[in-house]
Design a protein around this motif. Structure first.
Motif, PDB file in Angstrom:
ATOM      1  N   ARG A   1       0.837  -1.186   0.000  1.00 38.26           N
ATOM      2  CA  ARG A   1       0.000   0.000   0.000  1.00 38.26           C
ATOM      3  C   ARG A   1       0.881   1.249   0.000  1.00 38.26           C
ATOM      4  O   ARG A   1       1.831   1.337   0.792  1.00 38.26           O
ATOM      5  CB  ARG A   1      -0.914   0.016   1.220  1.00 38.26           C
ATOM      6  CG  ARG A   1      -2.029  -1.022   1.151  1.00 38.26           C
ATOM      7  CD  ARG A   1      -2.931  -0.971   2.352  1.00 38.26           C
ATOM      8  NE  ARG A   1      -4.132  -1.758   2.140  1.00 38.26           N
ATOM      9  CZ  ARG A   1      -5.108  -1.902   3.019  1.00 38.26           C
ATOM     10  NH1 ARG A   1      -5.034  -1.284   4.194  1.00 38.26           N
ATOM     11  NH2 ARG A   1      -6.168  -2.645   2.741  1.00 38.26           N
TER      12      ARG A   1
ATOM     13  N   GLN B   1       0.906   2.009  -9.200  1.00 36.86           N
ATOM     14  CA  GLN B   1      -0.392   1.358  -9.353  1.00 36.86           C
ATOM     15  C   GLN B   1      -0.323   0.279 -10.439  1.00 36.86           C
ATOM     16  O   GLN B   1      -0.872  -0.817 -10.284  1.00 36.86           O
ATOM     17  CB  GLN B   1      -1.447   2.404  -9.700  1.00 36.86           C
ATOM     18  CG  GLN B   1      -2.887   1.921  -9.646  1.00 36.86           C
ATOM     19  CD  GLN B   1      -3.858   3.077  -9.531  1.00 36.86           C
ATOM     20  OE1 GLN B   1      -4.153   3.561  -8.450  1.00 36.86           O
ATOM     21  NE2 GLN B   1      -4.358   3.542 -10.668  1.00 36.86           N
TER      22      GLN B   1
ATOM     23  N   HIS C   1       0.323  -2.271  -7.000  1.00 33.11           N
ATOM     24  CA  HIS C   1       0.205  -1.773  -5.634  1.00 33.11           C
ATOM     25  C   HIS C   1      -1.056  -0.922  -5.465  1.00 33.11           C
ATOM     26  O   HIS C   1      -1.535  -0.313  -6.431  1.00 33.11           O
ATOM     27  CB  HIS C   1       1.441  -0.959  -5.268  1.00 33.11           C
ATOM     28  CG  HIS C   1       2.720  -1.729  -5.422  1.00 33.11           C
ATOM     29  ND1 HIS C   1       2.974  -2.897  -4.738  1.00 33.11           N
ATOM     30  CD2 HIS C   1       3.816  -1.521  -6.214  1.00 33.11           C
ATOM     31  CE1 HIS C   1       4.165  -3.373  -5.076  1.00 33.11           C
ATOM     32  NE2 HIS C   1       4.695  -2.549  -5.979  1.00 33.11           N
ATOM     33  N   GLU C   2      -1.562  -0.877  -4.254  1.00 36.36           N
ATOM     34  CA  GLU C   2      -2.687  -0.001  -3.929  1.00 36.36           C
ATOM     35  C   GLU C   2      -2.144   1.403  -3.687  1.00 36.36           C
ATOM     36  O   GLU C   2      -1.239   1.585  -2.865  1.00 36.36           O
ATOM     37  CB  GLU C   2      -3.423  -0.491  -2.689  1.00 36.36           C
ATOM     38  CG  GLU C   2      -4.126  -1.818  -2.835  1.00 36.36           C
ATOM     39  CD  GLU C   2      -4.864  -2.178  -1.558  1.00 36.36           C
ATOM     40  OE1 GLU C   2      -5.855  -1.487  -1.214  1.00 36.36           O
ATOM     41  OE2 GLU C   2      -4.448  -3.139  -0.881  1.00 36.36           O
TER      42      GLU C   2
ATOM     43  N   ARG D   1      -3.138   5.531  -2.870  1.00 32.70           N
ATOM     44  CA  ARG D   1      -4.070   6.586  -2.480  1.00 32.70           C
ATOM     45  C   ARG D   1      -3.322   7.909  -2.499  1.00 32.70           C
ATOM     46  O   ARG D   1      -2.152   7.969  -2.087  1.00 32.70           O
ATOM     47  CB  ARG D   1      -4.653   6.342  -1.077  1.00 32.70           C
ATOM     48  CG  ARG D   1      -5.403   5.017  -0.923  1.00 32.70           C
ATOM     49  CD  ARG D   1      -6.695   5.017  -1.702  1.00 32.70           C
ATOM     50  NE  ARG D   1      -7.436   3.772  -1.499  1.00 32.70           N
ATOM     51  CZ  ARG D   1      -7.316   2.697  -2.262  1.00 32.70           C
ATOM     52  NH1 ARG D   1      -6.449   2.705  -3.283  1.00 32.70           N
ATOM     53  NH2 ARG D   1      -8.027   1.609  -2.023  1.00 32.70           N
TER      54      ARG D   1
ATOM     55  N   THR E   1      -7.068   7.458  -6.875  1.00 33.34           N
ATOM     56  CA  THR E   1      -8.033   7.507  -5.780  1.00 33.34           C
ATOM     57  C   THR E   1      -7.617   8.570  -4.780  1.00 33.34           C
ATOM     58  O   THR E   1      -6.487   8.558  -4.275  1.00 33.34           O
ATOM     59  CB  THR E   1      -8.129   6.143  -5.076  1.00 33.34           C
ATOM     60  OG1 THR E   1      -8.494   5.151  -6.042  1.00 33.34           O
ATOM     61  CG2 THR E   1      -9.173   6.174  -3.968  1.00 33.34           C
TER      62      THR E   1
ATOM     63  N   TRP F   1      -5.352   2.891   7.528  1.00 34.49           N
ATOM     64  CA  TRP F   1      -5.111   2.193   6.256  1.00 34.49           C
ATOM     65  C   TRP F   1      -3.802   1.412   6.266  1.00 34.49           C
ATOM     66  O   TRP F   1      -3.645   0.433   5.554  1.00 34.49           O
ATOM     67  CB  TRP F   1      -5.129   3.202   5.113  1.00 34.49           C
ATOM     68  CG  TRP F   1      -5.230   2.613   3.743  1.00 34.49           C
ATOM     69  CD1 TRP F   1      -6.216   1.788   3.266  1.00 34.49           C
ATOM     70  CD2 TRP F   1      -4.301   2.785   2.657  1.00 34.49           C
ATOM     71  NE1 TRP F   1      -5.970   1.452   1.952  1.00 34.49           N
ATOM     72  CE2 TRP F   1      -4.810   2.056   1.548  1.00 34.49           C
ATOM     73  CE3 TRP F   1      -3.113   3.499   2.512  1.00 34.49           C
ATOM     74  CZ2 TRP F   1      -4.157   2.006   0.317  1.00 34.49           C
ATOM     75  CZ3 TRP F   1      -2.458   3.464   1.286  1.00 34.49           C
ATOM     76  CH2 TRP F   1      -2.974   2.726   0.203  1.00 34.49           C
TER      77      TRP F   1
END
Length: 423
Positions: free
Chosen positions: A2, A25, A29-30, A32, A49, A122
């Motif tokens: 993340r 991304q 990988h995630e 934000r 996001t 998170w």
């Protein structure tokens, strides 16, 4: 893993980090992207996001207002003339203003509270933070993540901090004021973290610095650095058909930058005078100007096309030369496409030095905005268009850029950083 990316609510700073966020991304990988609410739409338009933190930044539009003055004070305070070193008073003053005004403005308490709350919930493995978003380093420490700083040009902050530390250590014990340590102690303490003075440099510069600035433009500061190729991103936009029509005359772009017109509400030179002078040359001039900038222009010359916005990444390859303000985003487009350029530098950060570096490489011409006249711009542009050595050196710079690791290449090293021991 993340990845939490933090950036101030300024589009040009977001556009600088977007390719790196995309690469992470795309690697699975995630990702934000956290910023103030006024950047959320731009983040989502970039296909990422968004996480809104704190109150709107509200950069404003007046260069004479408090925000414009803050930018001038911060930029001017961090600059040191080549071959000179600041006094103790200069270094202390620069960092006192930075911590008490600039960093509080960009990373106020509500921003930091929301960011730390999100990070602890998170649990990112890595935080990538824009070089003016020191809240990212604090949030990383608060949640135990690895963290990397993303530069947007010349690293004056680290240079000044190095001068400050050396000068501080020369002072008598009772005069060793340290606004950076005070700021970090207060911010970390709010979240139950202790400040260790030996960690100050890491919290100011990241465990590693991701640097899209060409090495020959950057300061040699001895930090762990991941060089990365500048990848142009100009925001979500459509491309007008006329861009693809081969120009019948040399096409020249005039771009005075987004920050001057969108944030500070003014340019340093008269748009009407520039257009009149440049129209005398046998060129097609594409001027990226909004309604406010065009208000003083009564009649557009026949060889001038005025457009509010067009993606520079699409326009630049069709141009023979570009006139610009020296902002890092604009300059990156110029370098990537190997276009000779005139730099009329804005006064916010590193525009003058970036333009000077390009001038010294003979890939462009730097003009002093304080002595600028329409005739000097016209003469310089004529020189740029008629002397082939400028195009030759601009192409050499382009080749240099294209040999730099891409954001995709850098993701592996960031994965290794995140896999290390967590704080």
């Amino acid at each position: 893993m993340r990845v939490l990316v933090t950036v101030i609510a300024v589009k040009t700073h977001l556009y600088n980090v977007v390719p790196m966020a995309w690469a992470l991304q795309a690697a699975g990988h995630e990702v934000r992207v956290a910023s103030q609410p006024d950047l959320v739409e731009a983040i989502t338009n970039a296909g990422l996001t968004a996480v809104a933190v704190g109150d709107p930044l509200g950069m404003g539009r007046s260069e004479h207002g408090p925000r414009g003055q803050t930018f001038r004070a911060h930029g001017g305070g961090m600059l040191v003339a080549a071959g000179e070193e600041p006094t103790w008073e200069h270094a202390l003053g620069a960092l006192t203003v930075a911590c008490a005004v600039e960093y509080e403005f960009f990373a106020g308490q509500t921003v930091l509270d929301d960011l730390v709350e999100f990070a602890r919930g998170w649990q990112p493995d890595l935080v990538v933070w824009d070089a003016l978003t020191f809240s990212g380093a604090v949030a990383a420490r608060a949640c135990g993540a690895a963290h990397a700083r993303m530069l947007f040009g010349i690293d004056y902050i680290t240079q000044m901090y190095g001068h400050f530390v050396a000068l501080r250590d020369e002072q008598p014990a009772d005069r060793r004021d340290d606004p950076v340590a005070d700021w970090l102690t207060g911010r970390l303490g709010r979240y139950g973290c202790e400040f260790d003075p030996s960690d100050a440099l890491e919290l100011m510069t990241g465990q590693v610095t991701i640097d899209p600035t060409p090495a020959w433009m950057q300061l040699p500061l001895g930090l762990p650095v991941l060089p990365v190729r500048f990848v142009p991103f100009n925001g979500a936009a459509s491309v007008p058909q006329w861009i693809y029509d081969p120009p019948r005359r040399p096409r020249v772009c005039l771009s005075l930058g987004m920050s001057g017109r969108d944030l500070f509400g003014g340019d340093l030179v008269s748009v009407a005078d520039l257009l009149t002078a440049l129209a005398e040359l046998d060129i097609e001039l594409v001027a990226t100007l909004n309604a406010d900038q065009l208000a003083a222009v009564t009649t557009l010359p026949d060889n001038v096309r005025a457009v509010d916005f067009v993606p520079l990444n699409e326009l630049a390859p069709t141009c023979t030369a570009i006139i610009h303000h020296g902002g890092f985003g604009t300059l990156g487009n110029v370098l990537v496409h190997g276009i000779p350029s005139l730099t009329v530098p804005a006064p916010w950060w590193d525009e003058k030095d970036l333009g000077t570096h390009l001038h010294n490489r003979h890939a462009g011409i730097h003009l002093d905005p304080h002595t600028l006249t329409p005739d000097t711009v016209k003469t310089a542009l004529h020189q740029l268009l008629t002397d082939p050595t400028y195009q030759h050196h601009a192409t050499n710079v382009q080749h240099d850029i294209l040999t730099t690791p891409t954001p995709n290449d850098v993701t592996t090293q960031l994965e290794q950083l995140a896999a290390g021991p967590r704080a």
